[in-house]
Design a protein around this motif. Structure first.
Motif, PDB file in Angstrom:
ATOM      1  N   ALA A  41       0.826  -1.208   0.000  1.00 27.49           N
ATOM      2  CA  ALA A  41       0.000   0.000   0.000  1.00 27.49           C
ATOM      3  C   ALA A  41       0.863   1.261   0.000  1.00 27.49           C
ATOM      4  O   ALA A  41       0.545   2.258  -0.661  1.00 27.49           O
ATOM      5  CB  ALA A  41      -0.943  -0.008   1.195  1.00 27.49           C
ATOM      6  N   ALA A  42       1.981   1.221   0.726  1.00 28.30           N
ATOM      7  CA  ALA A  42       2.851   2.396   0.814  1.00 28.30           C
ATOM      8  C   ALA A  42       3.512   2.720  -0.509  1.00 28.30           C
ATOM      9  O   ALA A  42       3.895   3.878  -0.763  1.00 28.30           O
ATOM     10  CB  ALA A  42       3.912   2.161   1.879  1.00 28.30           C
ATOM     11  N   LYS A  43       3.647   1.726  -1.396  1.00 26.72           N
ATOM     12  CA  LYS A  43       4.300   1.944  -2.680  1.00 26.72           C
ATOM     13  C   LYS A  43       3.353   2.488  -3.750  1.00 26.72           C
ATOM     14  O   LYS A  43       3.812   2.943  -4.808  1.00 26.72           O
ATOM     15  CB  LYS A  43       4.912   0.631  -3.181  1.00 26.72           C
ATOM     16  CG  LYS A  43       6.052   0.109  -2.311  1.00 26.72           C
ATOM     17  CD  LYS A  43       6.556  -1.228  -2.822  1.00 26.72           C
ATOM     18  CE  LYS A  43       7.678  -1.764  -1.940  1.00 26.72           C
ATOM     19  NZ  LYS A  43       8.154  -3.101  -2.406  1.00 26.72           N
ATOM     20  N   VAL A  44       2.055   2.440  -3.494  1.00 28.15           N
ATOM     21  CA  VAL A  44       1.082   2.814  -4.519  1.00 28.15           C
ATOM     22  C   VAL A  44       1.265   4.251  -5.017  1.00 28.15           C
ATOM     23  O   VAL A  44       1.285   4.487  -6.235  1.00 28.15           O
ATOM     24  CB  VAL A  44      -0.361   2.578  -4.015  1.00 28.15           C
ATOM     25  CG1 VAL A  44      -1.378   3.240  -4.937  1.00 28.15           C
ATOM     26  CG2 VAL A  44      -0.637   1.077  -3.921  1.00 28.15           C
ATOM     27  N   PRO A  45       1.405   5.252  -4.157  1.00 25.00           N
ATOM     28  CA  PRO A  45       1.549   6.622  -4.679  1.00 25.00           C
ATOM     29  C   PRO A  45       2.724   6.784  -5.634  1.00 25.00           C
ATOM     30  O   PRO A  45       2.636   7.542  -6.614  1.00 25.00           O
ATOM     31  CB  PRO A  45       1.727   7.458  -3.409  1.00 25.00           C
ATOM     32  CG  PRO A  45       1.064   6.657  -2.329  1.00 25.00           C
ATOM     33  CD  PRO A  45       1.347   5.230  -2.684  1.00 25.00           C
ATOM     34  N   ASP A  46       3.818   6.074  -5.374  1.00 27.31           N
ATOM     35  CA  ASP A  46       4.998   6.192  -6.236  1.00 27.31           C
ATOM     36  C   ASP A  46       4.795   5.497  -7.585  1.00 27.31           C
ATOM     37  O   ASP A  46       5.557   5.759  -8.529  1.00 27.31           O
ATOM     38  CB  ASP A  46       6.222   5.592  -5.541  1.00 27.31           C
ATOM     39  CG  ASP A  46       6.662   6.409  -4.333  1.00 27.31           C
ATOM     40  OD1 ASP A  46       6.377   7.623  -4.309  1.00 27.31           O
ATOM     41  OD2 ASP A  46       7.263   5.833  -3.409  1.00 27.31           O
ATOM     42  N   MET A  47       3.811   4.621  -7.660  1.00 25.21           N
ATOM     43  CA  MET A  47       3.571   3.910  -8.924  1.00 25.21           C
ATOM     44  C   MET A  47       2.627   4.664  -9.849  1.00 25.21           C
ATOM     45  O   MET A  47       2.503   4.310 -11.019  1.00 25.21           O
ATOM     46  CB  MET A  47       3.023   2.509  -8.629  1.00 25.21           C
ATOM     47  CG  MET A  47       3.944   1.657  -7.787  1.00 25.21           C
ATOM     48  SD  MET A  47       3.495  -0.086  -7.791  1.00 25.21           S
ATOM     49  CE  MET A  47       4.048  -0.540  -9.428  1.00 25.21           C
ATOM     50  N   VAL A  48       1.964   5.667  -9.327  1.00 27.78           N
ATOM     51  CA  VAL A  48       1.065   6.466 -10.170  1.00 27.78           C
ATOM     52  C   VAL A  48       1.876   7.103 -11.299  1.00 27.78           C
ATOM     53  O   VAL A  48       2.919   7.711 -11.063  1.00 27.78           O
ATOM     54  CB  VAL A  48       0.364   7.556  -9.338  1.00 27.78           C
ATOM     55  CG1 VAL A  48      -0.400   8.505 -10.239  1.00 27.78           C
ATOM     56  CG2 VAL A  48      -0.558   6.926  -8.308  1.00 27.78           C
ATOM     57  N   GLY A  49       1.402   6.929 -12.513  1.00 24.69           N
ATOM     58  CA  GLY A  49       2.104   7.466 -13.671  1.00 24.69           C
ATOM     59  C   GLY A  49       3.101   6.510 -14.278  1.00 24.69           C
ATOM     60  O   GLY A  49       3.524   6.699 -15.420  1.00 24.69           O
ATOM     61  N   THR A  50       3.503   5.463 -13.538  1.00 19.57           N
ATOM     62  CA  THR A  50       4.449   4.480 -14.073  1.00 19.57           C
ATOM     63  C   THR A  50       3.741   3.263 -14.643  1.00 19.57           C
ATOM     64  O   THR A  50       4.358   2.479 -15.363  1.00 19.57           O
ATOM     65  CB  THR A  50       5.431   4.016 -12.985  1.00 19.57           C
ATOM     66  OG1 THR A  50       4.732   3.244 -11.997  1.00 19.57           O
ATOM     67  CG2 THR A  50       6.099   5.206 -12.314  1.00 19.57           C
ATOM     68  N   VAL A  51       2.467   3.076 -14.290  1.00 15.00           N
ATOM     69  CA  VAL A  51       1.664   1.964 -14.818  1.00 15.00           C
ATOM     70  C   VAL A  51       0.347   2.524 -15.346  1.00 15.00           C
ATOM     71  O   VAL A  51      -0.115   3.576 -14.906  1.00 15.00           O
ATOM     72  CB  VAL A  51       1.396   0.885 -13.748  1.00 15.00           C
ATOM     73  CG1 VAL A  51       2.690   0.236 -13.304  1.00 15.00           C
ATOM     74  CG2 VAL A  51       0.660   1.463 -12.556  1.00 15.00           C
ATOM     75  N   ASP A  52      -0.238   1.810 -16.280  1.00 17.38           N
ATOM     76  CA  ASP A  52      -1.510   2.251 -16.843  1.00 17.38           C
ATOM     77  C   ASP A  52      -2.669   1.998 -15.891  1.00 17.38           C
ATOM     78  O   ASP A  52      -3.604   2.796 -15.813  1.00 17.38           O
ATOM     79  CB  ASP A  52      -1.779   1.543 -18.179  1.00 17.38           C
ATOM     80  CG  ASP A  52      -0.770   1.903 -19.251  1.00 17.38           C
ATOM     81  OD1 ASP A  52      -0.197   3.013 -19.175  1.00 17.38           O
ATOM     82  OD2 ASP A  52      -0.540   1.081 -20.160  1.00 17.38           O
ATOM     83  N   VAL A  53      -2.619   0.868 -15.176  1.00 15.80           N
ATOM     84  CA  VAL A  53      -3.705   0.482 -14.275  1.00 15.80           C
ATOM     85  C   VAL A  53      -3.124  -0.014 -12.955  1.00 15.80           C
ATOM     86  O   VAL A  53      -2.228  -0.864 -12.947  1.00 15.80           O
ATOM     87  CB  VAL A  53      -4.591  -0.627 -14.886  1.00 15.80           C
ATOM     88  CG1 VAL A  53      -5.662  -1.069 -13.892  1.00 15.80           C
ATOM     89  CG2 VAL A  53      -5.232  -0.173 -16.189  1.00 15.80           C
ATOM     90  N   LEU A  54      -3.626   0.520 -11.861  1.00 16.55           N
ATOM     91  CA  LEU A  54      -3.369  -0.031 -10.526  1.00 16.55           C
ATOM     92  C   LEU A  54      -4.621  -0.777 -10.086  1.00 16.55           C
ATOM     93  O   LEU A  54      -5.717  -0.208 -10.104  1.00 16.55           O
ATOM     94  CB  LEU A  54      -3.043   1.079  -9.535  1.00 16.55           C
ATOM     95  CG  LEU A  54      -1.624   1.647  -9.596  1.00 16.55           C
ATOM     96  CD1 LEU A  54      -1.544   2.960  -8.832  1.00 16.55           C
ATOM     97  CD2 LEU A  54      -0.618   0.635  -9.041  1.00 16.55           C
ATOM     98  N   LEU A  55      -4.468  -2.030  -9.715  1.00 15.11           N
ATOM     99  CA  LEU A  55      -5.622  -2.848  -9.341  1.00 15.11           C
ATOM    100  C   LEU A  55      -5.487  -3.314  -7.900  1.00 15.11           C
ATOM    101  O   LEU A  55      -4.551  -4.043  -7.560  1.00 15.11           O
ATOM    102  CB  LEU A  55      -5.772  -4.048 -10.275  1.00 15.11           C
ATOM    103  CG  LEU A  55      -7.000  -4.927 -10.007  1.00 15.11           C
ATOM    104  CD1 LEU A  55      -7.592  -5.456 -11.311  1.00 15.11           C
ATOM    105  CD2 LEU A  55      -6.663  -6.112  -9.085  1.00 15.11           C
ATOM    106  N   GLY A  56      -6.432  -2.877  -7.064  1.00 18.09           N
ATOM    107  CA  GLY A  56      -6.501  -3.348  -5.697  1.00 18.09           C
ATOM    108  C   GLY A  56      -7.155  -4.708  -5.665  1.00 18.09           C
ATOM    109  O   GLY A  56      -8.353  -4.842  -5.963  1.00 18.09           O
TER     110      GLY A  56
END
Length: 357
Positions: A41-56
């Motif tokens: 969960a802590a890594k999610v903000p840093d992944m914004v913009g690096t992947v097309d889709v974040l899936l919980g």
């Protein structure tokens, strides 16, 4: 019998009108994370913009005792994270026959429905499963005041789902796409593989004996266990104007085979795949983005074809209207991806030679 005119009417008073065309947003990698895992969960903000889709992910890989924590974790992440313009938020809810699915949908739509782009539904058996989710989402959207419809993505994980794939693809205007779920599908079909996606060395063809010598050296060619399934899924999605995806590739260490499997799916028509580990993100981005060479060739064919009729010779090969249609698929994808990715925009830009021509 339902009138065709009613198909695009909301299924609940106050719900948003269904879409008539699925938005073609880049979704090369659907990156899974466990919202109940604090480190993930802590890594999610840093992944914004690096992947097309974040899936919980709320389903498989989340233990029963962590289901509620995962659900609440996804709510917290969605409320606290600025996803920007280029990263979508999806979720995979629990199976519809589980004790958690109803609470998953009720909580997520009413609390973060305005942030949620797509709900992935596992183990879809037939169109009736999509109809249930469709009506429920409409009711919840109306209750929560969600202004745009949340889309639905089905996972192909059962033999019955495979037999009904065309009906599933066309079951609702909410349908965004379908993913292959190879592990559960293999078990349901009683396939004899314990791998999560990918090939199997036992699934092969062998060269005929040379000179009648059955004990002599003979070439062996490994085959793709999933070719038929992916091809049929792609056809069903294309027929209904939605998007097909490869699913998980479980051997995280074997990046070579992962890239091969992703590329097979891309060439067959899939637009993206799941990524289970950060190492797979770069592979998916590379594979599901057309190469600069393919884009340049497609552009040359388009320019040479003029009005799109007849045939021309280009580099010793005949190009005609069918060739042009193939090239337009590549160019449309390149335009869509480069609109969100400055590196790809530069990569796909016409060279000085092309511009001068």
């Amino acid at each position: 019998m339902r009138s065709a005119k009613d198909f695009f009417a909301p299924l609940a008073v106050g719900a948003p009108s269904p879409l008539r065309e699925v938005p073609a947003r880049p979704s090369r990698m659907i990156h899974f994370f466990d919202p109940s895992n604090p480190k993930m969960a802590a890594k999610v903000p840093d992944m914004v913009g690096t992947v097309d889709v974040l899936l919980g992910n709320l389903e498989d890989a989340v233990k029963a005792e962590n289901k509620e924590a995962a659900r609440q974790g996804l709510v917290d992440i969605a409320q606290a994270t600025d996803l920007g313009e280029h990263t979508q938020l999806w979720t995979r809810v629990n199976a519809l026959d589980s004790p958690w699915a109803l609470d998953d949908l009720t909580t997520l739509v009413t609390e973060i429905g305005d942030r949620l782009d797509v709900v992935m539904v596992p183990k879809v058996q037939g169109p009736e499963d999509i109809h249930y989710v469709d009506r429920l989402l409409a009711q919840l959207e109306a209750k929560a005041g969600v202004q745009r419809p949340i889309l639905v993505h089905a996972i192909l994980e059962t033999a019955r789902g495979m037999a009904n794939v065309e009906a599933i693809a066309g079951a609702s205007p909410r349908m965004q796409g379908i993913s292959l779920g190879p592990a559960d599908l293999a078990a349901d079909r009683r396939m004899k593989t314990t791998r999560v996606g990918g090939g199997h060395p036992g699934y092969l063809v062998r060269q005929d004996p040379q000179g009648g010598d059955v004990d002599g050296p003979r070439a062996v060619f490994q085959q793709d266990l999933w070719h038929y399934t992916i091809a049929r899924m792609v056809d069903a999605c294309a027929m209904h104007g939605i998007f097909p995806y490869y699913g998980p590739f479980g051997d995280i260490k074997d990046v070579v085979a992962c890239e091969d499997q992703f590329r097979n799916a891309f060439l067959l028509g899939c637009v993206g795949t799941w990524t289970l580990h950060p190492v797979q993100i770069a592979i998916a981005k590379k594979v599901f983005s057309p190469s600069a060479e393919d884009v340049a060739h497609a552009r040359r064919v388009k320019e040479a074809m003029g009005d799109g009729t007849g045939a021309v010779m280009l580099d010793g090969k005949m190009e005609d209207d069918a060739s042009l249609k193939q090239c337009l698929v590549i160019l449309e994808l390149a335009d869509r991806l480069s609109a969100n990715d400055p590196e790809l925009a530069e990569l796909y830009a016409p060279s000085a030679t092309e511009a001068g021509a």
